[in-house]
Design a protein around this motif. Structure first.
Motif, PDB file in Angstrom:
ATOM      1  N   SER A  13       0.840  -1.204   0.000  1.00  0.00           N
ATOM      2  CA  SER A  13       0.000   0.000   0.000  1.00  0.00           C
ATOM      3  C   SER A  13       0.873   1.250   0.000  1.00  0.00           C
ATOM      4  CB  SER A  13      -0.919   0.014   1.225  1.00  0.00           C
ATOM      5  OG  SER A  13      -0.170  -0.015   2.426  1.00  0.00           O
ATOM      6  N   GLY A  14       0.291   2.357  -0.507  1.00  0.00           N
ATOM      7  CA  GLY A  14       0.970   3.644  -0.473  1.00  0.00           C
ATOM      8  C   GLY A  14       2.176   3.714  -1.383  1.00  0.00           C
ATOM      9  N   TYR A  15       1.976   4.150  -2.621  1.00  0.00           N
ATOM     10  CA  TYR A  15       3.087   4.264  -3.577  1.00  0.00           C
ATOM     11  C   TYR A  15       3.389   5.743  -3.813  1.00  0.00           C
ATOM     12  CZ  TYR A  15       2.084  -0.646  -4.660  1.00  0.00           C
ATOM     13  OH  TYR A  15       1.888  -2.006  -4.584  1.00  0.00           O
ATOM     14  N   SER A  16       3.978   6.383  -2.823  1.00  0.00           N
ATOM     15  CA  SER A  16       4.153   7.834  -2.893  1.00  0.00           C
ATOM     16  C   SER A  16       5.137   8.260  -3.976  1.00  0.00           C
ATOM     17  CB  SER A  16       4.606   8.379  -1.531  1.00  0.00           C
ATOM     18  OG  SER A  16       5.809   7.761  -1.108  1.00  0.00           O
ATOM     19  N   ASP A  17       6.036   7.372  -4.374  1.00  0.00           N
ATOM     20  CA  ASP A  17       7.006   7.731  -5.417  1.00  0.00           C
ATOM     21  C   ASP A  17       6.628   7.162  -6.777  1.00  0.00           C
ATOM     22  OD1 ASP A  17       7.503   5.045  -5.062  1.00  0.00           O
ATOM     23  OD2 ASP A  17       9.668   5.256  -4.777  1.00  0.00           O
ATOM     24  N   HIS A  18       5.415   6.633  -6.903  1.00  0.00           N
ATOM     25  CA  HIS A  18       4.934   6.036  -8.155  1.00  0.00           C
ATOM     26  C   HIS A  18       5.816   4.877  -8.628  1.00  0.00           C
ATOM     27  CE1 HIS A  18       1.843   9.097  -8.931  1.00  0.00           C
ATOM     28  NE2 HIS A  18       2.716   9.945  -8.412  1.00  0.00           N
ATOM     29  N   ARG A  19       6.436   4.194  -7.682  1.00  0.00           N
ATOM     30  CA  ARG A  19       7.307   3.087  -8.068  1.00  0.00           C
ATOM     31  C   ARG A  19       7.262   1.937  -7.058  1.00  0.00           C
ATOM     32  NH1 ARG A  19       8.773  -0.774  -9.543  1.00  0.00           N
ATOM     33  NH2 ARG A  19      10.796  -1.502 -10.276  1.00  0.00           N
ATOM     34  N   ARG A  20       7.511   2.232  -5.784  1.00  0.00           N
ATOM     35  CA  ARG A  20       7.578   1.162  -4.787  1.00  0.00           C
ATOM     36  C   ARG A  20       6.614   1.443  -3.631  1.00  0.00           C
ATOM     37  NH1 ARG A  20      11.704  -1.951  -6.312  1.00  0.00           N
ATOM     38  NH2 ARG A  20      13.414  -1.043  -7.508  1.00  0.00           N
ATOM     39  N   PRO A  21       6.094   0.392  -3.020  1.00  0.00           N
ATOM     40  CA  PRO A  21       5.134   0.584  -1.933  1.00  0.00           C
ATOM     41  C   PRO A  21       5.784   1.171  -0.685  1.00  0.00           C
ATOM     42  CG  PRO A  21       5.756  -1.723  -2.085  1.00  0.00           C
ATOM     43  CD  PRO A  21       6.361  -1.043  -3.286  1.00  0.00           C
ATOM     44  N   ASP A  22       5.035   2.034  -0.009  1.00  0.00           N
ATOM     45  CA  ASP A  22       5.512   2.592   1.252  1.00  0.00           C
ATOM     46  C   ASP A  22       5.391   1.569   2.379  1.00  0.00           C
ATOM     47  OD1 ASP A  22       5.881   5.058  -0.030  1.00  0.00           O
ATOM     48  OD2 ASP A  22       3.807   5.637   0.351  1.00  0.00           O
ATOM     49  N   LYS A  23       4.400   0.692   2.256  1.00  0.00           N
ATOM     50  CA  LYS A  23       4.153  -0.283   3.312  1.00  0.00           C
ATOM     51  C   LYS A  23       3.995  -1.677   2.726  1.00  0.00           C
ATOM     52  CE  LYS A  23       0.969  -1.342   7.125  1.00  0.00           C
ATOM     53  NZ  LYS A  23      -0.272  -0.926   7.837  1.00  0.00           N
ATOM     54  N   VAL A  24       4.651  -2.646   3.333  1.00  0.00           N
ATOM     55  CA  VAL A  24       4.540  -4.053   2.944  1.00  0.00           C
ATOM     56  C   VAL A  24       4.099  -4.846   4.169  1.00  0.00           C
ATOM     57  CG1 VAL A  24       5.803  -6.100   2.193  1.00  0.00           C
ATOM     58  CG2 VAL A  24       6.294  -3.877   1.148  1.00  0.00           C
ATOM     59  N   GLU A  25       3.075  -5.647   3.970  1.00  0.00           N
ATOM     60  CA  GLU A  25       2.549  -6.468   5.061  1.00  0.00           C
ATOM     61  C   GLU A  25       2.498  -7.920   4.604  1.00  0.00           C
ATOM     62  OE1 GLU A  25      -1.658  -7.052   7.524  1.00  0.00           O
ATOM     63  OE2 GLU A  25      -1.435  -5.458   6.033  1.00  0.00           O
ATOM     64  N   PHE A  26       3.113  -8.817   5.339  1.00  0.00           N
ATOM     65  CA  PHE A  26       3.083 -10.234   4.984  1.00  0.00           C
ATOM     66  C   PHE A  26       1.727 -10.822   5.348  1.00  0.00           C
ATOM     67  CE2 PHE A  26       7.741  -9.608   5.890  1.00  0.00           C
ATOM     68  CZ  PHE A  26       8.108  -9.548   4.549  1.00  0.00           C
ATOM     69  N   VAL A  27       1.203 -11.652   4.464  1.00  0.00           N
ATOM     70  CA  VAL A  27      -0.116 -12.255   4.656  1.00  0.00           C
ATOM     71  C   VAL A  27      -0.004 -13.765   4.470  1.00  0.00           C
ATOM     72  CG1 VAL A  27      -1.312 -10.167   3.884  1.00  0.00           C
ATOM     73  CG2 VAL A  27      -0.729 -11.931   2.216  1.00  0.00           C
ATOM     74  N   SER A  28      -1.087 -14.452   4.755  1.00  0.00           N
ATOM     75  CA  SER A  28      -1.043 -15.915   4.718  1.00  0.00           C
ATOM     76  C   SER A  28      -1.720 -16.529   3.510  1.00  0.00           C
ATOM     77  CB  SER A  28      -1.694 -16.486   5.992  1.00  0.00           C
ATOM     78  OG  SER A  28      -3.041 -16.051   6.090  1.00  0.00           O
ATOM     79  N   ASP A  29      -2.378 -15.707   2.677  1.00  0.00           N
ATOM     80  CA  ASP A  29      -3.156 -16.279   1.576  1.00  0.00           C
ATOM     81  C   ASP A  29      -2.665 -15.818   0.208  1.00  0.00           C
ATOM     82  OD1 ASP A  29      -4.470 -13.698   2.508  1.00  0.00           O
ATOM     83  OD2 ASP A  29      -5.565 -14.052   0.643  1.00  0.00           O
ATOM     84  N   LEU A  30      -2.763 -16.719  -0.732  1.00  0.00           N
ATOM     85  CA  LEU A  30      -2.311 -16.464  -2.105  1.00  0.00           C
ATOM     86  C   LEU A  30      -3.155 -15.397  -2.781  1.00  0.00           C
ATOM     87  CD1 LEU A  30      -0.599 -17.279  -4.617  1.00  0.00           C
ATOM     88  CD2 LEU A  30      -2.379 -18.982  -5.110  1.00  0.00           C
ATOM     89  N   GLU A  31      -4.455 -15.411  -2.577  1.00  0.00           N
ATOM     90  CA  GLU A  31      -5.340 -14.483  -3.270  1.00  0.00           C
ATOM     91  C   GLU A  31      -4.965 -13.021  -3.014  1.00  0.00           C
ATOM     92  OE1 GLU A  31     -10.136 -13.805  -4.026  1.00  0.00           O
ATOM     93  OE2 GLU A  31      -9.439 -15.113  -2.417  1.00  0.00           O
ATOM     94  N   THR A  32      -4.655 -12.697  -1.765  1.00  0.00           N
ATOM     95  CA  THR A  32      -4.249 -11.329  -1.437  1.00  0.00           C
ATOM     96  C   THR A  32      -2.955 -10.968  -2.143  1.00  0.00           C
ATOM     97  OG1 THR A  32      -5.328 -11.408   0.726  1.00  0.00           O
ATOM     98  CG2 THR A  32      -3.586  -9.781   0.446  1.00  0.00           C
ATOM     99  N   ASP A  33      -2.020 -11.892  -2.193  1.00  0.00           N
ATOM    100  CA  ASP A  33      -0.744 -11.646  -2.854  1.00  0.00           C
ATOM    101  C   ASP A  33      -0.940 -11.379  -4.346  1.00  0.00           C
ATOM    102  OD1 ASP A  33       2.368 -11.919  -2.664  1.00  0.00           O
ATOM    103  OD2 ASP A  33       1.786 -13.145  -4.388  1.00  0.00           O
ATOM    104  N   LEU A  34      -1.766 -12.171  -4.993  1.00  0.00           N
ATOM    105  CA  LEU A  34      -1.963 -12.008  -6.433  1.00  0.00           C
ATOM    106  C   LEU A  34      -2.668 -10.698  -6.763  1.00  0.00           C
ATOM    107  CD1 LEU A  34      -2.980 -15.621  -7.543  1.00  0.00           C
ATOM    108  CD2 LEU A  34      -0.717 -14.557  -7.533  1.00  0.00           C
TER     109      LEU A  34
END
Length: 202
Positions: A82-103
């Motif tokens: 979430s949060g791509y303030s530089d239009h390139r990389r996310p400001d926040k990364v959160e690890f999750v347990s499910d494939l659907e969210t990742d995709l």
């Protein structure tokens, strides 16, 4: 069904035996289904970075993305961005347990195809149909996808050129609407993408 390389299968088996969900994912699956030889293989899993290092060894190479490289294969935890303030990389990364969210955070449907440990294809976003129809289509809202990461503009154009695909109508409209965000990319990044496209077409 895909034939997975031995090193990929070995890593996936080690993670599965410890109770983790694990899939080969992305360009390696796309290219294999197209009859092309993948340049590399990527694995996505429910295991977290410390678990990866404990189970498969290797070296932490992905910074905040949690990627571990083992046997020449990049293995990355499922994540939400979430949060791509530089239009390139996310400001926040959160690890999750499910494939659907990742995709859901990925760029194009044909790049979100997965293969399980037996080589069976897992498709949660319609990528296999788009692959068959030779279409580049953003996952979710294309205007959001290009607003997040300007590099996706060049990637979309590269895939169309290299694979001989056409761009889905809304994806094309969103790409054109975000052309000005290319200014946020460094010359080095743009050059790398252009060289990658040229090399792939040889």
């Amino acid at each position: 069904m895909l034939i997975l390389p031995d090193d990929v299968r070995t890593l996936m088996t080690a993670l599965a035996e410890r109770g983790h969900s694990v899939y080969a994912v992305g360009g390696c699956v796309r290219d294999s289904l197209l009859g092309r030889v993948p340049g590399d293989w990527d694995i996505a899993t429910s295991a977290r970075p410390r678990e990866l290092l404990s189970i498969i060894g290797g070296e932490a190479t992905g910074g905040k993305y949690g990627t571990v490289t083992a046997r020449g294969v990049q293995v990355t935890p499922f994540r939400r961005e979430s949060g791509y303030s530089d239009h390139r990389r996310p400001d926040k990364v959160e690890f999750v347990s499910d494939l659907e969210t990742d995709l859901a955070r990925r760029d194009f449907t044909v790049n979100a195809l997965c293969a399980d440990i037996d080589g069976g294809i897992v498709d949660l976003v319609g990528g296999r149909d788009d692959l068959g129809q030779k279409i580049i289509r953003c996952i979710g809202d294309p205007f959001t996808r290009f607003e997040e990461d300007a590099l996706r503009i060049l990637r979309a154009l590269r895939f169309c050129a290299v694979l001989g695909f056409t761009m889905e109508e809304r994806t094309r409209a969103a790409l054109m609407a975000h052309m000005d965000t290319l200014q946020f990319l460094s010359k080095k990044v743009i050059l790398h993408e252009l060289v990658s496209a040229l090399n792939a077409m040889q």
